[in-house]
Every structure is written in structure tokens, then in C-alpha cells.
Design an enzyme around this catalytic site. Structure first.
Site, PDB file in Angstrom:
ATOM      1  N   SER A 183       0.672  -1.176   0.015  1.00 53.07           N
ATOM      2  CA  SER A 183      -0.021  -0.014  -0.077  1.00 53.07           C
ATOM      3  C   SER A 183       0.872   1.429  -0.116  1.00 53.07           C
ATOM      4  O   SER A 183       0.258   2.271  -0.484  1.00 53.07           O
ATOM      5  CB  SER A 183      -1.015   0.057   1.055  1.00 53.07           C
ATOM      6  OG  SER A 183      -0.450  -0.293   2.197  1.00 53.07           O
ATOM      7  N   HIS A 211      -5.446  -4.042  -2.038  1.00 53.69           N
ATOM      8  CA  HIS A 211      -5.167  -3.088  -3.388  1.00 53.69           C
ATOM      9  C   HIS A 211      -5.107  -3.585  -4.716  1.00 53.69           C
ATOM     10  O   HIS A 211      -4.996  -2.950  -5.512  1.00 53.69           O
ATOM     11  CB  HIS A 211      -3.908  -2.151  -2.854  1.00 53.69           C
ATOM     12  CG  HIS A 211      -4.170  -1.241  -2.019  1.00 53.69           C
ATOM     13  ND1 HIS A 211      -4.776  -0.123  -2.074  1.00 53.69           N
ATOM     14  CD2 HIS A 211      -3.738  -1.417  -0.466  1.00 53.69           C
ATOM     15  CE1 HIS A 211      -4.536   0.567  -0.883  1.00 53.69           C
ATOM     16  NE2 HIS A 211      -4.181  -0.053   0.070  1.00 53.69           N
ATOM     17  N   LYS A 242     -12.448  -0.661  -0.809  1.00 52.50           N
ATOM     18  CA  LYS A 242     -11.608  -0.025  -1.683  1.00 52.50           C
ATOM     19  C   LYS A 242     -12.491  -0.248  -3.098  1.00 52.50           C
ATOM     20  O   LYS A 242     -13.529   0.237  -3.313  1.00 52.50           O
ATOM     21  CB  LYS A 242     -10.306  -0.662  -1.582  1.00 52.50           C
ATOM     22  CG  LYS A 242      -9.342  -0.548  -0.370  1.00 52.50           C
ATOM     23  CD  LYS A 242      -8.078  -0.865  -0.400  1.00 52.50           C
ATOM     24  CE  LYS A 242      -7.516  -1.051   0.809  1.00 52.50           C
ATOM     25  NZ  LYS A 242      -7.428   0.215   1.904  1.00 52.50           N
TER      26      LYS A 242
HETATM   27  C1  LIG Z   1      -3.443  -4.278   2.344  1.00 54.68           C
HETATM   28  C2  LIG Z   1      -4.482  -3.906   3.426  1.00 54.68           C
HETATM   29  N1  LIG Z   1      -4.977  -4.939   4.067  1.00 54.68           N
HETATM   30  C3  LIG Z   1      -6.240  -4.615   4.973  1.00 54.68           C
HETATM   31  C4  LIG Z   1      -6.589  -3.259   4.974  1.00 54.68           C
HETATM   32  C5  LIG Z   1      -7.694  -2.980   5.994  1.00 54.68           C
HETATM   33  O1  LIG Z   1      -9.026  -3.280   5.247  1.00 54.68           O
HETATM   34  P1  LIG Z   1     -10.365  -2.656   5.955  1.00 54.68           P
HETATM   35  O2  LIG Z   1     -10.593  -1.366   5.824  1.00 54.68           O
HETATM   36  O3  LIG Z   1     -11.368  -3.518   5.112  1.00 54.68           O
HETATM   37  O4  LIG Z   1     -10.263  -3.096   7.347  1.00 54.68           O
HETATM   38  C6  LIG Z   1      -6.132  -2.368   4.239  1.00 54.68           C
HETATM   39  C7  LIG Z   1      -6.598  -0.846   4.514  1.00 54.68           C
HETATM   40  O5  LIG Z   1      -6.073   0.002   4.317  1.00 54.68           O
HETATM   41  C8  LIG Z   1      -4.852  -2.783   3.389  1.00 54.68           C
HETATM   42  O6  LIG Z   1      -4.447  -1.660   2.721  1.00 54.68           O
END
Ligand SMILES: Cc1ncc(COP(=O)(O)O)c(C=O)c1O
Length: 400
Positions: A183, A211, A242
Site C-alpha cells: 500500500s 489493493h 476499496k
Molecule cells: C493491504 C491492506 N490490508 C487490509 C486493510 C484493511 O482493510 P479494511 O479497511 O477492510 O479493514 C487495508 C486498508 O487500508 C490494506 O491496505
């Protein structure tokens, strides 16, 4: 009130204000999308995860409203008591099909999905090996698990990972955990190589493709599909917050037995309410749109590529990659904050600056994110705003 609690909280906040790390969230008073409004002011949003422009799509909204009217606002229960609704099962079947897995299980967030998968699968006889740049939800899930050993390997360094796995003969279970798309860097994990490594060492591969889903591959089926290994990941997790409508929710997709085990014993499943049904209905519609309109994915990928190319032409240096995350390293945390403020105040462009401790000291960055609903004019506006703030930033240009 506990005076000590208030005083230490105030001191922590003051320290953040003093060192420039206090976050002041922009408050939106219009739907998410490339064009939104912050406290009455029109802005170009270039830092949301709404990759496919579906957060405010009328069909996603209608499906959500329909779910609300049919099933009410809340599940008022965890899944196994009386919180499983037909739309959950329908969404899970669609998600499994999308990512090439046998089954899927939803959660209120991907944070919970990662916690569920990692804490269920890792016991005292397990070694978890986690990429150094994995998302915070993975880091915390590994920390909170009972894994007997926890190894962090340098970012995408498969030589070190191979060596670490080679020295683990006595351990029952080995789990390698990685983001699909990272990310903060916008780069990807080399999944075919990781699969080969895991098979050679009898390790389980867990990939968080939050992502990547809706973004990577010709049909937006995620990073495994983009790299030709659709259906070959042992355990996949992802978010519905997302590209898939942007509301909330997460999933684990895996062989049916693994999904059933999680539904039986994973603590976020047993002790936390199910995903709200209207949200499940909206996400299901987002998945349907993704499958029916792959041109959205092509457009997103084209715009991300145009954005990278345009920034380079303007003399700026985005990190290389082929994802929809386009970071520009600007150095010090304060500089990222200053540029982000100038973009917003002088150019009405919303781009968040990320500094220490989210990223290592000296590598503060602006993280741009493409959105399929952006126009070419939006991309041009974004590039010229970045050019302008880079030229005026008092701490020096980030040009090559
Ligand atoms: C790689 C990754 N995993 C998990 C999450 C968490 O997702 P959620 O908002 O559904 O808890 C994010 C959110 O920023 C993320 O970028």
C-alpha cells in the site's frame, strides 16, 4: 475523570502537533469520487481507494438501499447465532468465484479477515514469515497470534525468505504472509516465485490482495490473476472497502475446509456481528459491475500509467510500478505535510502526505491513487498542481 489520563493524552497530542505528525482529516460533505467537496469547497480527490469509481455508483447505491429495505439496517447477531443472511452467502459465492477460490467468508473489515485467518491458522507449532512492508492489520494479526515463532523478512527478498524457510525443519507449520500490492510503495509481491518457494518448503501462502482486487489483471480479478496464478494461492484476503464499492467489509477466500474452519473458530466470526446486509448487497452489486464492465479496469490501468508518465514528463519521480498506487517520495515528513496542505489550499487537490512513523524516516511521500472515474483533464490538473507545489515548496524540489 482520571486527570492523569487526560494529561498524558494531551501531552501525546501536543508532541504530535509539535513534530508535525498530527493528522487533520479533511471532512467531506459530498459522496466519495474523483470530484467531491470538503467543507463546501469542490476538490479533486486523488487519494481515495475508490479505484473503480463505484463508491457513488447509482447501481451500488440502489442495491444497498434495496438491501436496507428488505433486510433492515443491522444483523444484530454474529454469524453462527442468527446473523447469517442470504445476501452474505450470495456475496461469498461471488467473491470466491471472482478470485478463483473454492469458498469465501466475509467479515466487517479486512482487518478482521486478516486477524481471523492468521490467528486461526497459526498455533504454537507454527512459524509465520511476514514481509517487512506488510499492512498494519497483518502485523497486528501476527503479533496477536500464538505462532511459536514470528519472522519478518526484508521486503520481497526471496533469497532471505528461502534461507529462513530452509532452517525451519522442526516446525510443524510454516505460513508466509504478504500483501499482493503493497500500500505504501505501490509495488507487487512476486507471487509465482512465492508459490514455488512455499511448495518447496511445504509452507502455506497467505496473500492480502486488498489493493489488487478490482485493480490488477485484465479483468480486475487481482494480483494472482495478473501474474498468471489465479486459484493457486492457499489463503487470500481482501477488502470490500476499496475497489469493490468502497463501503466496508473484508473476506477470506480459500479451500472450503479452511473457510468452514474459520467460520467455526475464528474469533472475529464468533464474537463480532456479521457484515451489515445492505453493505453486503452493495458489495455484491460492485462485484457484478466489475465482472460485467472490465473496461473500467482497463481505464483505471490506463489512467495510472498516464499519471506516472505525465509526472515523469513534468520532472517528478513517481515510484515505478503498474498498480493504481503512485507514490512520490518527498523526503521529510514536514515536507510531505506542507505539500499536501498547499495542494489542498491553493489547488483544491486532495492528496495525503505520509510520513514517519507510517513510512521510514526520510522517505515521506505523497501517495496518489488513480480512479477509473477520473477524466484526462483531472489527471492533467493533478500533474500541474503537483508541479506547482514542487516548484514553490520552501524545502527544495523533488525533481530529478
Ligand atoms: C493491504 C491492506 N490490508 C487490509 C486493510 C484493511 O482493510 P479494511 O479497511 O477492510 O479493514 C487495508 C486498508 O487500508 C490494506 O491496505
Amino acid at each position: 475523570m482520571n486527570e492523569g489520563l487526560i494529561a498524558t493524552s494531551a501531552a501525546a497530542l501536543k508532541a504530535m502537533a509539535d513534530n508535525g505528525t498530527l493528522k487533520v482529516p479533511p471532512v467531506l460533505d459530498a459522496p466519495q469520487g474523483p470530484l467531491s467537496r470538503v467543507r463546501g469547497q469542490d476538490v479533486l480527490v486523488a487519494c481515495s481507494n475508490d479505484y473503480l469509481g463505484l463508491a457513488a455508483d447509482p447501481r451500488v447505491i440502489a442495491a444497498t438501499v434495496d438491501g436496507l429495505q428488505r433486510y433492515g439496517a443491522g444483523t444484530a447477531s454474529v454469524r453462527f447465532i442468527c446473523g447469517t443472511f442470504t445476501p452474505h452467502l450470495e456475496l461469498e459465492a461471488d467473491l470466491a468465484d471472482l478470485v478463483g477460490a473454492e469458498a469465501a467468508l466475509t467479515f466487517v473489515s479486512c482487518w478482521d479477515a486478516n486477524a481471523a485467518a492468521i490467528t486461526t491458522l497459526a498455533d504454537a507449532n507454527t512459524v509465520v514469515l511476514s514481509d517487512a512492508l506488510n499492512h498494519a492489520s497483518i502485523i497486528d494479526a501476527v503479533r496477536g497470534s500464538r505462532a511459536g515463532r514470528k519472522v519478518v523478512y526484508p521486503h520481497v527478498d526471496l533469497t532471505v525468505l528461502d534461507e529462513a524457510l530452509s532452517g525451519l525443519g522442526e516446525w510443524n507449520r510454516r505460513i508466509v504472509v504478504t500483501d499482493g500490492v503493497f500500500s505504501m510503495e505501490g509495488d507487487v509481491a512476486p507471487l509465482p516465485d512465492l508459490i514455488e518457494l512455499c511448495r518447496r518448503h511445504n509452507a502455506i501462502l497467505l496473500v492480502d490482495d486488498s489493493h489488487g482486487i478490482g485493480v490488477m489483471g485484465a479483468e480486475g480479478r487481482g494480483t494472482p490473476s495478473a501474474q498468471g496464478v489465479l486459484g493457486d494461492i492457499d489463503v487470500l484476503t481482501g477488502t470490500l472497502g476499496k475497489a469493490l464499492g468502497g463501503a466496508a467489509g473484508g473476506y477470506v477466500a480459500a479451500p472450503a475446509e479452511v473457510v468452514e474452519l474459520l467460520s467455526q473458530v475464528a474469533r472475529p466470526s464468533l464474537f463480532s456481528n456479521a457484515l451489515p446486509v445492505p453493505t453486503a448487497c452493495g458489495a455484491r452489486e460492485a462485484v457484478r459491475i466489475l465482472r460485467a464492465e472490465p473496461q473500467r479496469v482497463a481505464r483505471l490501468q490506463q489512467l495510472a500509467s498516464d499519471l506516472r508518465g505525465g509526472l515523469r514528463e513534468a520532472g517528478l519521480s513517481p515510484l515505478p510500478g503498474d498498480t493504481a498506487i503512485v507514490p512520490i517520495i518527498v523526503g521529510e515528513t514536514a515536507r510531505a505535510g506542507q505539500m499536501s496542505r498547499e495542494l489542498r489550499e491553493q489547488h483544491r487537490v486532495l492528496v495525503t502526505g505520509f510520513g514517519h512513523p507510517v513510512v521510514p524516516e526520510g522517505t515521506a511521500r505523497l501517495r496518489l491513487q488513480a480512479n477509473a472515474a477520473m477524466s484526462e483533464a483531472n489527471v492533467a490538473q493533478l500533474i500541474s498542481a503537483l508541479e506547482a507545489v514542487d516548484a514553490t515548496a520552501s524545502t527544495g524540489s523533488v525533481r530529478r
